[in-house]
Design a protein around this motif. Structure first.
Motif, short mmCIF file in Angstrom:
data_model
loop_
_atom_site.label_atom_id
_atom_site.label_comp_id
_atom_site.label_asym_id
_atom_site.label_seq_id
_atom_site.Cartn_x
_atom_site.Cartn_y
_atom_site.Cartn_z
N GLY A 1 -3.33 -1.21 -12.41
CA GLY A 1 -4.66 -1.79 -12.52
C GLY A 1 -5.36 -2.00 -11.20
N TRP A 2 -4.63 -2.02 -10.10
CA TRP A 2 -5.22 -2.27 -8.78
C TRP A 2 -5.07 -1.07 -7.83
CZ3 TRP A 2 -0.79 -4.12 -10.78
CH2 TRP A 2 0.38 -3.79 -10.13
N ALA A 3 -4.44 -0.01 -8.30
CA ALA A 3 -4.23 1.15 -7.43
C ALA A 3 -4.19 2.42 -8.27
CB ALA A 3 -2.91 1.01 -6.66
N ARG A 4 -4.64 3.52 -7.67
CA ARG A 4 -4.58 4.80 -8.40
C ARG A 4 -3.14 5.18 -8.69
NH1 ARG A 4 -8.80 8.13 -4.83
NH2 ARG A 4 -6.82 8.62 -3.90
N LEU A 5 -2.23 4.89 -7.76
CA LEU A 5 -0.78 5.05 -7.96
C LEU A 5 -0.09 3.88 -7.28
CD1 LEU A 5 0.07 8.80 -7.20
CD2 LEU A 5 0.10 7.65 -9.42
N TYR A 6 1.01 3.42 -7.87
CA TYR A 6 1.79 2.31 -7.31
C TYR A 6 3.24 2.48 -7.74
CZ TYR A 6 3.76 -2.36 -6.91
OH TYR A 6 4.57 -3.42 -6.61
N GLY A 7 4.15 2.23 -6.82
CA GLY A 7 5.57 2.26 -7.17
C GLY A 7 6.40 1.58 -6.11
N MET A 8 7.65 1.26 -6.46
CA MET A 8 8.57 0.61 -5.54
C MET A 8 9.90 1.34 -5.57
SD MET A 8 7.93 -3.37 -6.60
CE MET A 8 8.98 -4.07 -5.35
N VAL A 9 10.52 1.46 -4.40
CA VAL A 9 11.83 2.09 -4.30
C VAL A 9 12.64 1.34 -3.22
CG1 VAL A 9 11.04 3.86 -2.67
CG2 VAL A 9 13.04 4.29 -4.06
N ARG A 10 13.92 1.11 -3.50
CA ARG A 10 14.81 0.47 -2.53
C ARG A 10 15.64 1.55 -1.86
NH1 ARG A 10 16.91 -2.93 -5.74
NH2 ARG A 10 15.29 -4.45 -5.35
N ASP A 11 15.61 1.60 -0.54
CA ASP A 11 16.34 2.65 0.17
C ASP A 11 17.83 2.28 0.29
OD1 ASP A 11 16.76 1.05 2.49
OD2 ASP A 11 15.05 1.90 3.55
N PRO A 12 18.65 3.19 0.78
CA PRO A 12 20.10 2.93 0.85
C PRO A 12 20.47 1.78 1.78
CG PRO A 12 19.63 5.27 1.23
CD PRO A 12 18.32 4.55 1.20
N PHE A 13 19.49 1.29 2.57
CA PHE A 13 19.75 0.21 3.51
C PHE A 13 19.30 -1.15 2.98
CE2 PHE A 13 18.73 4.21 5.59
CZ PHE A 13 19.99 4.52 6.09
N GLY A 14 18.80 -1.17 1.73
CA GLY A 14 18.37 -2.41 1.11
C GLY A 14 16.92 -2.77 1.33
N VAL A 15 16.15 -1.90 2.01
CA VAL A 15 14.73 -2.16 2.26
C VAL A 15 13.93 -1.69 1.06
CG1 VAL A 15 12.74 -1.64 3.73
CG2 VAL A 15 15.02 -1.94 4.75
N THR A 16 13.10 -2.56 0.52
CA THR A 16 12.23 -2.19 -0.60
C THR A 16 10.89 -1.73 -0.05
OG1 THR A 16 13.31 -3.77 -2.06
CG2 THR A 16 11.12 -2.99 -2.71
N TRP A 17 10.50 -0.52 -0.47
CA TRP A 17 9.25 0.10 -0.07
C TRP A 17 8.29 0.07 -1.25
CZ3 TRP A 17 8.55 2.34 4.80
CH2 TRP A 17 9.70 2.41 5.59
N VAL A 18 7.06 -0.33 -0.99
CA VAL A 18 5.97 -0.29 -1.97
C VAL A 18 5.03 0.80 -1.51
CG1 VAL A 18 4.04 -1.54 -2.98
CG2 VAL A 18 6.15 -2.76 -2.45
N LEU A 19 4.79 1.79 -2.35
CA LEU A 19 3.87 2.87 -1.99
C LEU A 19 2.72 2.85 -2.97
CD1 LEU A 19 6.97 4.00 -1.39
CD2 LEU A 19 5.61 5.86 -0.48
N ASP A 20 1.50 2.99 -2.45
CA ASP A 20 0.36 3.07 -3.36
C ASP A 20 -0.77 3.87 -2.75
OD1 ASP A 20 -0.65 1.16 -1.55
OD2 ASP A 20 -1.30 -0.22 -3.10
N VAL A 21 -1.62 4.32 -3.65
CA VAL A 21 -2.86 5.02 -3.28
C VAL A 21 -3.97 4.03 -3.54
CG1 VAL A 21 -4.38 6.97 -3.75
CG2 VAL A 21 -1.89 7.27 -3.84
N ALA A 22 -4.66 3.68 -2.47
CA ALA A 22 -5.63 2.61 -2.51
C ALA A 22 -6.75 2.86 -3.52
CB ALA A 22 -6.24 2.42 -1.13
N ALA A 23 -7.17 1.78 -4.13
CA ALA A 23 -8.35 1.77 -5.00
C ALA A 23 -9.03 0.43 -4.75
CB ALA A 23 -7.97 1.89 -6.46
N THR A 24 -10.31 0.38 -4.87
CA THR A 24 -11.01 -0.87 -4.72
C THR A 24 -10.87 -1.66 -6.02
OG1 THR A 24 -12.58 0.18 -3.25
CG2 THR A 24 -13.23 -1.94 -4.20
N TYR A 25 -10.27 -2.84 -5.93
CA TYR A 25 -10.04 -3.67 -7.12
C TYR A 25 -11.28 -4.50 -7.40
CZ TYR A 25 -8.24 -6.97 -10.41
OH TYR A 25 -8.05 -7.70 -11.54
N GLN A 26 -11.73 -4.47 -8.63
CA GLN A 26 -12.85 -5.26 -9.06
C GLN A 26 -12.40 -6.11 -10.24
OE1 GLN A 26 -15.82 -5.34 -7.53
NE2 GLN A 26 -15.10 -3.81 -6.08
N PRO A 27 -12.16 -7.43 -10.04
CA PRO A 27 -11.72 -8.27 -11.16
C PRO A 27 -12.73 -8.23 -12.31
CG PRO A 27 -11.71 -9.51 -9.10
CD PRO A 27 -12.32 -8.18 -8.83
#
Length: 141
Positions: free
Chosen positions: A114-140
């Motif tokens: 609802g706030w991004a064209r694409l959004y997802g999360m992945v945890r790497d083998p070192f325990g770091v959680t990455w959030v990746l998204d393609v920006a979109a302008t959010y309009q409540p």
């Protein structure tokens, strides 16, 4: 094409206060989307907590924060941040996602949100959680 990385702080019930503090220190624009704004309320008591928020200043300061829902485990100081990678090109962000996911564990599949064209999360083998998204302008709503 461009991307940026941002520290994404994970709190419980204090994200708005933290973002307001950071804005008072660094200046900039505060944006807050609540669970209610995003039509993602799972617990009415948490509806007005921050689902996604950020402070961005003209000087280049950028921080994001959200309130971890009570349905998810959270302990102050543990898992206290994500690394957020935001881009404007779907193919570029998807490529980063695929390469991280190949070596890590998918937490949230890469998909429209609802706030991004694409959004997802992945945890790497070192325990770091990455959030990746393609920006979109959010309009409540």
């Amino acid at each position: 094409m461009s991307i940026s990385t941002t520290t994404h702080v994970n709190l419980r019930g204090e994200a708005r206060a933290a973002l307001e503090l950071y804005r008072s220190v660094f200046g900039g624009e505060l944006t807050v989307v609540t669970y209610r704004d995003a039509s993602a309320v799972q617990d009415e008591a948490e509806a007005d907590r921050v689902m996604w928020g950020q402070v961005v200043s003209d000087a280049g300061f950028r921080v994001m924060a959200y309130d971890v829902p009570s349905a998810l485990p959270w302990e102050q100081g543990q898992g206290s941040y994500f690394v957020s990678v935001r881009g404007d090109d779907v193919d570029e962000v998807t490529g980063y996602w695929e390469r991280l996911a190949e070596h890590g564990t998918v937490v949230v599949p890469l998909a429209p949100a609802g706030w991004a064209r694409l959004y997802g999360m992945v945890r790497d083998p070192f325990g770091v959680t990455w959030v990746l998204d393609v920006a979109a302008t959010y309009q409540p709503a």
